[in-house]
Scaffold this motif. Structure first.
Motif, PDB file in Angstrom:
ATOM      1  N   LEU A 175      68.396  -4.479  -0.154  1.00 51.57           N
ATOM      2  CA  LEU A 175      67.249  -3.598   0.017  1.00 51.57           C
ATOM      3  C   LEU A 175      66.743  -3.594   1.465  1.00 51.57           C
ATOM      4  N   GLU A 176      67.620  -4.004   2.377  1.00 47.49           N
ATOM      5  CA  GLU A 176      67.252  -3.951   3.795  1.00 47.49           C
ATOM      6  C   GLU A 176      67.065  -2.496   4.204  1.00 47.49           C
ATOM      7  N   ARG A 177      66.124  -2.259   5.123  1.00 49.78           N
ATOM      8  CA  ARG A 177      65.902  -0.900   5.610  1.00 49.78           C
ATOM      9  C   ARG A 177      66.863  -0.584   6.755  1.00 49.78           C
ATOM     10  N   ILE A 178      68.133  -0.792   6.479  1.00 53.61           N
ATOM     11  CA  ILE A 178      69.187  -0.536   7.465  1.00 53.61           C
ATOM     12  C   ILE A 178      70.254   0.316   6.795  1.00 53.61           C
ATOM     13  N   LEU A 179      70.494   1.482   7.363  1.00 51.82           N
ATOM     14  CA  LEU A 179      71.494   2.411   6.836  1.00 51.82           C
ATOM     15  C   LEU A 179      72.720   2.396   7.744  1.00 51.82           C
ATOM     16  N   THR A 180      73.896   2.275   7.131  1.00 48.17           N
ATOM     17  CA  THR A 180      75.154   2.306   7.878  1.00 48.17           C
ATOM     18  C   THR A 180      75.964   3.519   7.432  1.00 48.17           C
ATOM     19  N   ILE A 181      76.327   4.370   8.382  1.00 49.03           N
ATOM     20  CA  ILE A 181      77.189   5.525   8.109  1.00 49.03           C
ATOM     21  C   ILE A 181      78.482   5.316   8.885  1.00 49.03           C
ATOM     22  N   GLU A 182      79.594   5.263   8.169  1.00 45.99           N
ATOM     23  CA  GLU A 182      80.894   5.045   8.805  1.00 45.99           C
ATOM     24  C   GLU A 182      81.615   6.377   8.973  1.00 45.99           C
ATOM     25  N   PHE A 183      82.195   6.545  10.149  1.00 46.00           N
ATOM     26  CA  PHE A 183      82.915   7.780  10.486  1.00 46.00           C
ATOM     27  C   PHE A 183      84.364   7.444  10.862  1.00 46.00           C
ATOM     28  N   THR A 184      85.235   8.403  10.680  1.00 49.27           N
ATOM     29  CA  THR A 184      86.607   8.264  11.149  1.00 49.27           C
ATOM     30  C   THR A 184      87.023   9.559  11.828  1.00 49.27           C
ATOM     31  N   GLY A 185      87.833   9.413  12.865  1.00 46.22           N
ATOM     32  CA  GLY A 185      88.294  10.587  13.599  1.00 46.22           C
ATOM     33  C   GLY A 185      89.197  10.173  14.736  1.00 46.22           C
ATOM     34  N   ASN A 186      89.716  11.144  15.463  1.00 51.26           N
ATOM     35  CA  ASN A 186      90.609  10.876  16.582  1.00 51.26           C
ATOM     36  C   ASN A 186      89.831  10.768  17.877  1.00 51.26           C
ATOM     37  N   GLU A 217      89.819  10.214  22.258  1.00 56.09           N
ATOM     38  CA  GLU A 217      90.381  11.036  23.336  1.00 56.09           C
ATOM     39  C   GLU A 217      91.889  10.858  23.464  1.00 56.09           C
ATOM     40  N   GLU A 218      92.399   9.699  23.040  1.00 54.75           N
ATOM     41  CA  GLU A 218      93.849   9.447  23.083  1.00 54.75           C
ATOM     42  C   GLU A 218      94.529   9.860  21.783  1.00 54.75           C
ATOM     43  N   GLN A 219      93.760  10.594  20.939  1.00 56.50           N
ATOM     44  CA  GLN A 219      94.264  11.063  19.640  1.00 56.50           C
ATOM     45  C   GLN A 219      94.651   9.920  18.718  1.00 56.50           C
ATOM     46  N   GLU A 220      93.977   8.795  18.860  1.00 55.58           N
ATOM     47  CA  GLU A 220      94.177   7.662  17.960  1.00 55.58           C
ATOM     48  C   GLU A 220      93.103   7.700  16.882  1.00 55.58           C
ATOM     49  N   LEU A 221      93.479   7.394  15.657  1.00 58.90           N
ATOM     50  CA  LEU A 221      92.527   7.379  14.557  1.00 58.90           C
ATOM     51  C   LEU A 221      91.663   6.128  14.659  1.00 58.90           C
ATOM     52  N   VAL A 222      90.364   6.309  14.779  1.00 55.70           N
ATOM     53  CA  VAL A 222      89.443   5.179  14.942  1.00 55.70           C
ATOM     54  C   VAL A 222      88.272   5.350  13.973  1.00 55.70           C
ATOM     55  N   THR A 223      87.559   4.264  13.768  1.00 56.55           N
ATOM     56  CA  THR A 223      86.331   4.318  12.952  1.00 56.55           C
ATOM     57  C   THR A 223      85.135   3.912  13.816  1.00 56.55           C
ATOM     58  N   ASP A 265      81.367   0.558  17.734  1.00 55.97           N
ATOM     59  CA  ASP A 265      82.808   0.812  17.621  1.00 55.97           C
ATOM     60  C   ASP A 265      83.357   0.040  16.431  1.00 55.97           C
ATOM     61  N   GLU A 266      84.676   0.077  16.230  1.00 53.66           N
ATOM     62  CA  GLU A 266      85.271  -0.541  15.041  1.00 53.66           C
ATOM     63  C   GLU A 266      85.210  -2.064  15.077  1.00 53.66           C
ATOM     64  N   LYS A 267      84.886  -2.638  16.246  1.00 52.64           N
ATOM     65  CA  LYS A 267      84.746  -4.096  16.351  1.00 52.64           C
ATOM     66  C   LYS A 267      83.264  -4.521  16.321  1.00 52.64           C
ATOM     67  N   ASN A 268      82.405  -3.621  15.929  1.00 57.18           N
ATOM     68  CA  ASN A 268      80.960  -3.862  15.857  1.00 57.18           C
ATOM     69  C   ASN A 268      80.314  -4.128  17.209  1.00 57.18           C
ATOM     70  N   ASN A 269      80.937  -3.636  18.272  1.00 57.44           N
ATOM     71  CA  ASN A 269      80.310  -3.676  19.592  1.00 57.44           C
ATOM     72  C   ASN A 269      79.421  -2.443  19.750  1.00 57.44           C
ATOM     73  N   ILE A 270      78.278  -2.656  20.377  1.00 61.69           N
ATOM     74  CA  ILE A 270      77.343  -1.536  20.566  1.00 61.69           C
ATOM     75  C   ILE A 270      77.853  -0.628  21.681  1.00 61.69           C
ATOM     76  N   ILE A 271      78.105   0.627  21.327  1.00 60.22           N
ATOM     77  CA  ILE A 271      78.470   1.614  22.350  1.00 60.22           C
ATOM     78  C   ILE A 271      77.207   2.028  23.108  1.00 60.22           C
ATOM     79  N   ASP A 272      76.174   2.341  22.370  1.00 56.30           N
ATOM     80  CA  ASP A 272      74.855   2.589  22.961  1.00 56.30           C
ATOM     81  C   ASP A 272      73.841   2.719  21.826  1.00 56.30           C
ATOM     82  N   SER A 273      72.573   2.795  22.196  1.00 57.53           N
ATOM     83  CA  SER A 273      71.502   2.906  21.205  1.00 57.53           C
ATOM     84  C   SER A 273      70.390   3.784  21.751  1.00 57.53           C
ATOM     85  N   LEU A 274      69.565   4.291  20.868  1.00 57.20           N
ATOM     86  CA  LEU A 274      68.452   5.139  21.294  1.00 57.20           C
ATOM     87  C   LEU A 274      67.432   4.321  22.072  1.00 57.20           C
TER      88      LEU A 274
END
Length: 568
Positions: free
Chosen positions: A96-107, A109-115, A133-142
């Motif tokens: 019941l944590e107020r944390i929402l996780t939405i997972e995405f998948t797509g290609n 820039e190198e056309q590699e499938l990533v999440t 990113d897929e290793k749970n590293n922060i790409i950026d945040s608001l």
């Protein structure tokens, strides 16, 4: 607000029915605390709104259109780069944590499938949106936080994402705390909010009230409340819940045995937060205008106090003239030089008068000084008296705008006042619906419709601001229509459209009552209201909007009673 873990869980259950497999088509950042994802799924278009402001934090599907900045902010551009065209493969929360996780998948820039993951944390002033990113590293945040600045964890690009720390437990483990009940001196509601994840005070107090429990911590009350919460958690998974509005304008989640319509929770939240956002926008806009006008009033009041001091000094004009005359007349009798005062006979009333002197000057020089002061103050009086009249007019006008702002009830009405202020003061402040300061605009006719009443066969029009008052009085009304205004008090111009008919005294009294209701005297009794034909109402040259003079008036006293208008 009551956007707690239970509400988030119910929202996510509805998300799962429509967003899984959906593709991100557009991303916007309407404000610096809000992100919108346009998602195409199963042949339909959805707009997911995530708001992380400290008082409106929430996430839901919205049908409301948002105005976006011409240049997308940096975080919005980053999300577009990483998520545009990606598909949603999973949506989840942690208990019941107020944390929402939405997972995405797509290609990439190198056309590699990533999440990638979009994390939406809804935690009051610490609410945030993060892209991982897929290793749970922060790409950026608001929003960025650093342990070096006193934060509990690093929310910075390239940092490893860590869940916020908490001592709270899930409601399913409630039995583990039963032994602590007898040792704890607190209320039942406070105990639950303090020890369990995702439970708001609003939810707990509503449950306590609906179960007719006392808000006292006992083993029986504790078990009853915990059992209810577990049932509510199960009902969320079965989609047998709904949101209800509470009397304090908050809301909460309750069980529902009805067949819920699709996205019922989301529709409720969309309407609720749209209303709250508009309410907050209205209050911010209103306060912005009010603070500007009050600031002007404060400055002018200071100027007026300085002028009053000068006028107070001018009260001694004749006294200074008399001192000069007496010193000049008796100069030959004054033998002493450099004295602090002298007593002379005032030949106007045959009484002695003590005249203060400047010890550094001779009696003759003192006489010249008094005459010089007399002429200076005489000129000053003429100038400052005119200045005082102008300042009093300005204060009267500003106070009328304060009244207008205080009685406003919509953004459209505030826009009308803004236009008036902008013209009056060459104002360049940010309007509520714009992202850049406004440029000078040509005058609008009427920003919003006037208030309309129907009294028997007569129509009554009431202005909502000074510019509209002028519009009604000098452009819409005809010379035989009747004009009403509370005597010596700020209020709206009230126009009785006669169409050539003669209204009865009862109708005149009704109109006078409306003029009193829409004035600053609306809470008073026995209010005097002047009325006259429009042809006797004039606008002086260079007068401020809404400022008029009138003649041939009659006066009626009324006790203001509000009645329902036929239109607004």
């Amino acid at each position: 607000m009551a956007f707690d873990g239970f509400v988030l869980s119910s929202v996510v259950e509805e998300f799962k029915t429509c967003l899984i497999g959906g593709k991100v088509q557009k991303i916007y950042e309407p404000t610096n605390h809000e992100i919108l994802l346009s998602i195409y799924a199963n042949g339909l278009q959805y707009a997911l709104c995530a708001n992380v402001s400290s008082n409106l934090y929430s996430v839901f599907l919205t049908t409301s259109k948002k105005e976006n900045p011409l240049v997308a902010p940096n975080f919005c551009m980053l999300l577009r780069k990483h998520l545009m065209g990606y598909k949603i493969i999973n949506i989840s929360t942690m208990q019941l944590e107020r944390i929402l996780t939405i997972e995405f998948t797509g290609n990439n820039e190198e056309q590699e499938l990533v999440t990638k993951k979009l994390i939406i944390e809804l935690m009051g002033k610490y609410s945030n949106i993060l892209l991982l990113d897929e290793k749970n590293n922060i790409i950026d945040s608001l929003k960025h936080f650093s342990t070096q600045a006193g934060a509990n964890r690093d929310i910075l690009p390239k940092a490893i994402y860590q869940l916020p720390s908490t001592d709270k437990i899930d409601i399913s483990l409630y039995s583990s705390l039963e032994t602590a009940i007898e040792e704890t001196q607190t209320s039942l509601s406070s105990f639950f909010v303090t020890h369990f994840i995702g439970i708001s005070k609003t939810l707990i107090l509503h449950i306590i009230s609906s179960l007719n429990l006392e808000d006292t911590l006992s083993k029986e009350n504790y078990q009853t409340l915990a059992s209810y919460l577990l049932d509510l958690k199960t009902a969320i998974l079965q989609k047998q819940v709904k949101c209800i509005l509470l009397s304090n304008k908050d809301y909460t989640l309750v069980p529902s045995l009805e067949n819920n319509q699709t996205l019922q929770i989301n529709f409720f939240l969309d309407n609720y937060y749209l209303h709250k956002e508009q309410e907050e926008q209205f209050l911010n806009y209103r306060n912005q205008l009010l603070n500007f006008i009050l600031g002007k009033l404060k400055k002018i009041s200071k100027k007026l106090s300085v002028i009053d001091e000068k006028l107070k000094e001018c009260n001694h004009i004749e006294e200074y003239k008399l001192y000069g005359e007496l010193l000049t007349s008796y100069l030959y009798q004054i033998s002493k030089e450099h004295i602090s005062h002298i007593e002379l006979l005032n030949y106007y009333n045959n009484s002695l008068i003590d005249i203060p002197l400047d010890i550094s000057l001779s009696p003759a020089e003192n006489a010249k000084k008094y005459f010089k002061k007399y002429h200076k103050l005489k000129n000053t009086f003429t100038i400052v008296h005119e200045q005082k009249l102008e300042l009093e007019k300005e204060i009267n006008y500003l106070e009328s705008i304060v009244y207008e702002i205080e009685v406003c009830s919509s953004l459209k009405e505030l826009d009308g006042i803004y236009e008036e202020i902008q013209d009056a003061f060459m104002l360049h402040m940010q309007k509520h619906s714009k992202k850049k300061p406004l440029k000078k605009k040509s005058k609008k006719v009427i920003a919003s419709e006037p208030i309309v009443y129907q009294i028997q066969d007569f129509k009554v029009l009431i202005g909502k601001n000074n510019r509209q008052n002028d519009e009604l009085t000098f452009k819409i009304a005809k010379k035989d229509d009747i004009w009403f205004h509370v005597k010596d008090v700020h209020g709206s111009h009230t126009i009785l459209i006669t169409n050539g008919k003669q209204p009865s005294q009862d109708i005149i009294n009704e109109c006078a009552n409306l003029a009193a209701v829409y004035s600053k005297a609306n809470n008073s009794s026995n209010v005097p209201v002047d009325y006259t034909f429009i042809k006797y109402v004039k606008k002086p040259n260079k007068a401020k909007p809404g400022m008029v003079i009138y003649t041939n008036q009659q006066t009626v006293n009324v006790n203001p009673i509000k009645r329902t208008s036929s239109a607004r």
